[in-house]
Design a protein around this motif. Sequence first.
Motif, PDB file in Angstrom:
ATOM      1  N   ALA A 194      37.982  -5.719  -3.660  1.00  0.00           N
ATOM      2  CA  ALA A 194      37.207  -6.261  -3.887  1.00  0.00           C
ATOM      3  C   ALA A 194      37.942  -7.238  -2.945  1.00  0.00           C
ATOM      4  O   ALA A 194      38.522  -8.390  -3.510  1.00  0.00           O
ATOM      5  N   GLU A 195      37.412  -6.983  -1.831  1.00  0.00           N
ATOM      6  CA  GLU A 195      39.014  -8.179  -0.953  1.00  0.00           C
ATOM      7  C   GLU A 195      38.202  -9.465  -0.448  1.00  0.00           C
ATOM      8  O   GLU A 195      39.458 -10.702  -1.172  1.00  0.00           O
ATOM      9  N   HIS A 196      37.175  -9.811  -0.953  1.00  0.00           N
ATOM     10  CA  HIS A 196      36.410 -11.270  -1.069  1.00  0.00           C
ATOM     11  C   HIS A 196      36.341 -11.352  -2.277  1.00  0.00           C
ATOM     12  O   HIS A 196      34.875 -12.162  -2.545  1.00  0.00           O
ATOM     13  N   VAL A 197      36.950 -11.682  -3.183  1.00  0.00           N
ATOM     14  CA  VAL A 197      36.652 -11.581  -4.142  1.00  0.00           C
ATOM     15  C   VAL A 197      36.399 -13.279  -4.735  1.00  0.00           C
ATOM     16  O   VAL A 197      37.353 -13.654  -4.359  1.00  0.00           O
ATOM     17  N   VAL A 198      35.343 -13.289  -5.983  1.00  0.00           N
ATOM     18  CA  VAL A 198      34.468 -15.037  -6.272  1.00  0.00           C
ATOM     19  C   VAL A 198      35.825 -14.158  -7.082  1.00  0.00           C
ATOM     20  O   VAL A 198      35.288 -14.626  -8.282  1.00  0.00           O
ATOM     21  N   THR A 199      36.822 -15.232  -8.004  1.00  0.00           N
ATOM     22  CA  THR A 199      37.429 -15.115  -9.529  1.00  0.00           C
ATOM     23  C   THR A 199      36.081 -15.837 -10.584  1.00  0.00           C
ATOM     24  O   THR A 199      35.893 -17.143 -10.252  1.00  0.00           O
ATOM     25  N   PRO A 200      36.389 -15.726 -11.681  1.00  0.00           N
ATOM     26  CA  PRO A 200      35.567 -16.649 -12.794  1.00  0.00           C
ATOM     27  C   PRO A 200      36.202 -18.316 -12.216  1.00  0.00           C
ATOM     28  O   PRO A 200      35.497 -18.845 -12.404  1.00  0.00           O
ATOM     29  N   LEU A 201      37.511 -18.336 -12.048  1.00  0.00           N
ATOM     30  CA  LEU A 201      37.704 -19.696 -12.128  1.00  0.00           C
ATOM     31  C   LEU A 201      37.735 -21.013 -10.710  1.00  0.00           C
ATOM     32  O   LEU A 201      36.936 -21.511 -10.659  1.00  0.00           O
ATOM     33  N   ALA A 202      37.724 -20.058  -9.652  1.00  0.00           N
ATOM     34  CA  ALA A 202      36.855 -19.928  -8.116  1.00  0.00           C
ATOM     35  C   ALA A 202      35.521 -20.508  -8.187  1.00  0.00           C
ATOM     36  O   ALA A 202      34.654 -21.651  -7.811  1.00  0.00           O
ATOM     37  N   GLY A 203      34.155 -19.673  -8.920  1.00  0.00           N
ATOM     38  CA  GLY A 203      33.489 -19.759  -9.023  1.00  0.00           C
ATOM     39  C   GLY A 203      32.854 -20.820  -9.691  1.00  0.00           C
ATOM     40  O   GLY A 203      31.396 -21.966  -9.332  1.00  0.00           O
ATOM     41  N   ILE A 204      33.952 -21.230 -11.464  1.00  0.00           N
ATOM     42  CA  ILE A 204      33.367 -21.670 -12.027  1.00  0.00           C
ATOM     43  C   ILE A 204      33.623 -23.317 -11.276  1.00  0.00           C
ATOM     44  O   ILE A 204      33.016 -24.621 -11.240  1.00  0.00           O
ATOM     45  N   GLN A 205      34.898 -23.099 -10.400  1.00  0.00           N
ATOM     46  CA  GLN A 205      35.261 -24.708 -10.383  1.00  0.00           C
ATOM     47  C   GLN A 205      34.234 -25.066  -8.951  1.00  0.00           C
ATOM     48  O   GLN A 205      33.975 -26.684  -8.851  1.00  0.00           O
ATOM     49  N   ASP A 206      33.986 -24.474  -8.044  1.00  0.00           N
ATOM     50  CA  ASP A 206      32.581 -24.676  -6.456  1.00  0.00           C
ATOM     51  C   ASP A 206      32.058 -25.261  -7.047  1.00  0.00           C
ATOM     52  O   ASP A 206      30.983 -26.033  -6.842  1.00  0.00           O
ATOM     53  N   ARG A 207      31.302 -24.885  -8.694  1.00  0.00           N
ATOM     54  CA  ARG A 207      29.426 -24.998  -9.021  1.00  0.00           C
ATOM     55  C   ARG A 207      30.011 -26.608  -9.824  1.00  0.00           C
ATOM     56  O   ARG A 207      29.444 -27.527  -9.683  1.00  0.00           O
ATOM     57  N   ALA A 208      31.295 -26.906 -10.178  1.00  0.00           N
ATOM     58  CA  ALA A 208      31.688 -27.792 -11.194  1.00  0.00           C
ATOM     59  C   ALA A 208      31.959 -29.353 -10.017  1.00  0.00           C
ATOM     60  O   ALA A 208      31.320 -30.323 -10.420  1.00  0.00           O
ATOM     61  N   ALA A 209      32.270 -29.166  -9.322  1.00  0.00           N
ATOM     62  CA  ALA A 209      32.626 -29.319  -8.101  1.00  0.00           C
ATOM     63  C   ALA A 209      31.268 -30.757  -8.115  1.00  0.00           C
ATOM     64  O   ALA A 209      31.035 -31.588  -7.886  1.00  0.00           O
ATOM     65  N   SER A 210      30.186 -29.864  -7.375  1.00  0.00           N
ATOM     66  CA  SER A 210      29.202 -30.473  -6.917  1.00  0.00           C
ATOM     67  C   SER A 210      28.891 -31.114  -8.067  1.00  0.00           C
ATOM     68  O   SER A 210      27.563 -31.970  -7.969  1.00  0.00           O
ATOM     69  N   ALA A 211      28.749 -30.762  -9.313  1.00  0.00           N
ATOM     70  CA  ALA A 211      28.105 -31.211 -10.754  1.00  0.00           C
ATOM     71  C   ALA A 211      28.787 -32.351 -11.301  1.00  0.00           C
ATOM     72  O   ALA A 211      29.065 -33.567 -12.277  1.00  0.00           O
ATOM     73  N   GLY A 212      30.361 -32.881 -10.567  1.00  0.00           N
ATOM     74  CA  GLY A 212      30.660 -33.895 -10.546  1.00  0.00           C
ATOM     75  C   GLY A 212      31.551 -33.806 -12.093  1.00  0.00           C
ATOM     76  O   GLY A 212      32.426 -35.036 -12.460  1.00  0.00           O
ATOM     77  N   ILE A 213      32.269 -32.328 -12.573  1.00  0.00           N
ATOM     78  CA  ILE A 213      32.986 -32.346 -13.897  1.00  0.00           C
ATOM     79  C   ILE A 213      34.089 -31.972 -13.009  1.00  0.00           C
ATOM     80  O   ILE A 213      34.704 -31.463 -12.149  1.00  0.00           O
ATOM     81  N   LYS A 214      35.571 -32.342 -13.855  1.00  0.00           N
ATOM     82  CA  LYS A 214      36.918 -31.791 -13.500  1.00  0.00           C
ATOM     83  C   LYS A 214      36.888 -30.677 -14.133  1.00  0.00           C
ATOM     84  O   LYS A 214      36.604 -29.966 -15.007  1.00  0.00           O
ATOM     85  N   VAL A 215      38.004 -30.089 -13.709  1.00  0.00           N
ATOM     86  CA  VAL A 215      37.894 -28.698 -14.058  1.00  0.00           C
ATOM     87  C   VAL A 215      39.137 -27.902 -14.102  1.00  0.00           C
ATOM     88  O   VAL A 215      40.478 -29.212 -13.615  1.00  0.00           O
ATOM     89  N   LEU A 216      39.679 -28.308 -15.464  1.00  0.00           N
ATOM     90  CA  LEU A 216      41.480 -28.248 -15.674  1.00  0.00           C
ATOM     91  C   LEU A 216      41.381 -27.111 -16.187  1.00  0.00           C
ATOM     92  O   LEU A 216      41.081 -25.809 -16.800  1.00  0.00           O
ATOM     93  N   ALA A 217      42.246 -25.794 -15.945  1.00  0.00           N
ATOM     94  CA  ALA A 217      42.706 -25.146 -15.810  1.00  0.00           C
ATOM     95  C   ALA A 217      43.855 -24.221 -16.394  1.00  0.00           C
ATOM     96  O   ALA A 217      44.837 -25.012 -16.510  1.00  0.00           O
ATOM     97  N   SER A 218      44.223 -23.501 -17.194  1.00  0.00           N
ATOM     98  CA  SER A 218      45.251 -22.642 -17.448  1.00  0.00           C
ATOM     99  C   SER A 218      45.375 -21.107 -17.716  1.00  0.00           C
ATOM    100  O   SER A 218      45.160 -20.619 -18.945  1.00  0.00           O
ATOM    101  N   PRO A 219      45.790 -20.701 -16.222  1.00  0.00           N
ATOM    102  CA  PRO A 219      44.896 -19.619 -16.070  1.00  0.00           C
ATOM    103  C   PRO A 219      46.108 -18.381 -15.858  1.00  0.00           C
ATOM    104  O   PRO A 219      46.148 -17.623 -15.789  1.00  0.00           O
ATOM    105  N   SER A 220      46.586 -18.438 -17.495  1.00  0.00           N
ATOM    106  CA  SER A 220      47.064 -17.650 -18.313  1.00  0.00           C
ATOM    107  C   SER A 220      47.197 -17.626 -19.574  1.00  0.00           C
ATOM    108  O   SER A 220      46.181 -18.171 -19.568  1.00  0.00           O
ATOM    109  N   ASP A 221      47.919 -16.795 -20.010  1.00  0.00           N
ATOM    110  CA  ASP A 221      47.597 -16.301 -21.604  1.00  0.00           C
ATOM    111  C   ASP A 221      48.783 -16.894 -22.349  1.00  0.00           C
ATOM    112  O   ASP A 221      48.933 -16.811 -23.524  1.00  0.00           O
ATOM    113  N   ASP A 222      49.212 -18.253 -21.634  1.00  0.00           N
ATOM    114  CA  ASP A 222      50.131 -18.800 -22.082  1.00  0.00           C
ATOM    115  C   ASP A 222      48.561 -20.261 -23.032  1.00  0.00           C
ATOM    116  O   ASP A 222      48.733 -20.732 -23.029  1.00  0.00           O
TER     117      ASP A 222
END
Length: 797
Positions: free
Chosen positions: A502-530
Amino acid sequence: MWHELGGPDSYSTPGIGASMLILYAVALAIRDAAALPLLEDDCTCAAAEEGGCSSNLVQVSGSRLQAKVASAVSSSGGVLSQGTQQSNLDEIFPLSWDEAEAAADRVLQYMEHGEKNALLRGIGWTPFPKLGLKKWWYVGNTAAISRLDIPSLNMQDAAGGFRTYWTELVGTVTAWPSLLSLAATWNPHAVHSFAVALGKEFSGKGANAVLGPSIEVHRVARNGRNFEYLSGEDPFLGSRLVKAYVDGVQSQGVLAVMKHWVFNHQETNRGAGTGDGYSSDVDEKTAWELYLPPFQAAVNAGVSAAMCSYNKVNGVQSCSNKDFLEQILKKDMGFRGFVQSDWWALHNNYSLALGLDQDMPGWPVEAQFFSGSPPGSESTQLAEQTPAAVDDAARRILASMFRLGVQNSTKCSPPHCQDWFMQNVTTSEHVSLARRLAAQSIVLLQNNDAVLPLKGNIKTLAVVGAPAVAKAYNPAGAGQENAEAFTGGDYYSGGGSGHVVAEHVVTPLAGIQDRAASAGIKVLASPSDDLEAALAVAGEADVTVVVAATTSSESVDRKDLHLDGNADALIPAVASRAKNTLVLVQAPGAVLLPWRHNVSGILCMFLGGQQTGAAWADVLFGDQDPVGHLPIMLPETEGDTIQPSNEQHIKYTEGLATSYRNPKLKAAFPFGHGLTYTTFEFVTASEVSCDGALLCVEVMVRNTGGRPGTSLVQLYVELSAAAGQPSRILKAFESTGVLAPAASTRVLLPLTKQELSYFDVKAHDWVLSESATAHIGESSARIHHSLALNPSLTSVP
């Protein structure tokens, strides 16, 4: 004269070849062709492993023989009008099997022995010690026979998408949701839409056969290939969906190959290439009632071919098993296509007489099974065979080709297919469809306090977990000859021959960030297992989304049913800090969810392809209501599943008692389960008469919630004690369609004689049950109505 008539000098122009042959036949008739000598061909590709022709065109000269062949084909049902794919048509209309077989019989009489044998074995692979697929060859190939205008078979992996075997192909095809993901839609229309698009992509790449559908009913929860199988854990679900798949793919003039025949339920000790793998020892009743129905459905839908499997069946190699190939598949089930071996699944030189029709990958990598040397010569054949077996196999292959008109639509013959391989066949429409299918496959497992869909009062959203930004895995051309790379999968597509990068993959974070932006929701990310980083962002968010995943692959079974990394520790820890915790699970099959009581919501996707992140966002934010339902049972513990076995003979002593059919197995979430963002009442259920079925059950369903939504009405049948079945079994399902709040509808569930019968081992046949009870509900465990039926008192159609 052929070229004067404008005859084809390649297969690159769909529909031209047979048309010109017919014109030539007319011209010859006018000139009293019987008095003319038989002309030689300019180029005969059947005799050459490399495609034979010196240019990238499959050249044909005009002989009287070609005219006779064309006349034979066209007089056997109008191939041009019915069984062809023209460039300006959206679908083809296959010939009947009778018409296709008549055409094959007429062509067969003109074939030389070596030409028949050219149909029966693959080419295109380099033998040991440098085993590998030659560049710009399909995974499976037969030689073109240009003397008779018979194209090559260009067969490509796999059932879920065009395999990106070489890096140059990455990005030129769609990375679709897995077939198990499509099974979670419980929607034949969705599967058909996918299959049509899949057929278009394969055809656009020059392939004329899809090595799919994969339709085994799951038995072993840890099976590495479960993500490939459209049936999930149920034969009726698989049967409903497989017809839609076969119809869709073959509507594009592309042959569908059902696999793996049969009982190929684990990868451990599968015996690929060695022949010393396990034997699945299955009794007759279990075979017919649980594992064969999806294959029967594919046969009924007109599937073109079947691929026999690596494992043995009741002690006999699957590809040499006369009982299961000749008797059960071809005679009892009425299969009229051809049987090909899985790659390196042939282990002797006499299987043609036992029901095998085609060996893959064939010459010269399996030279030990052949006599003679140059491919296409009369002596190069399976060393022990009979003329009748050769003719029957060739007839089946020709009929399957003529039925879909591939002699008119095949675009190239390897090795001259590079230009077609490099075509970009993905489209914006296909990407949009992949997104819709992935969203429709999502199963809402849990939604405590109606935390979903995400509402306007949410200001901050946290996304944690390494799978939130997982990259797609590219095996970079590594095939079965490189086991380590071959078995690599990712969280979008499983590993092995079914892997699509899947070269043009939409990752879960990218998909959520894009939709949240249109709803005016701030996204905090920790994309690791830390864990510390995850706790930090979770403490600041209104809702925390944990993305957890695992994958699997062909050749190896999963070591356990846990999610990857430290997900089982991360999730409850985050839940202890977060205000609300949602878990998004990406998996190739069954998983354990030991933390489910700690979180507010859980959603599951069975490897959703390149649009995974966009699909998650669609459902989380309510742009798409969840409509998916589990095609498998999610177990309470691993002990509630059947484990892979290291035994040489694996005895299916549990019979029908797998998955939800075994009341002793505990489910965390039952088969058929799937919540929506609204609620429904199953008001009434009653038996009614109806056309085309023994009887019907009519169910009144009302939307009792505050949002529009869709309910899936499921009917499980409990037959009389004589049936010897362990529990009620799925026999019907239908969607209500979208219902507005307070709206209601009537859903009609047909039950044919087949759904109300059981396999009697004494009679070796199906017997109508004297009585039955219909259980109607929203899952195998959530039943709202039970209704006594009397099928034996009904007039049997």
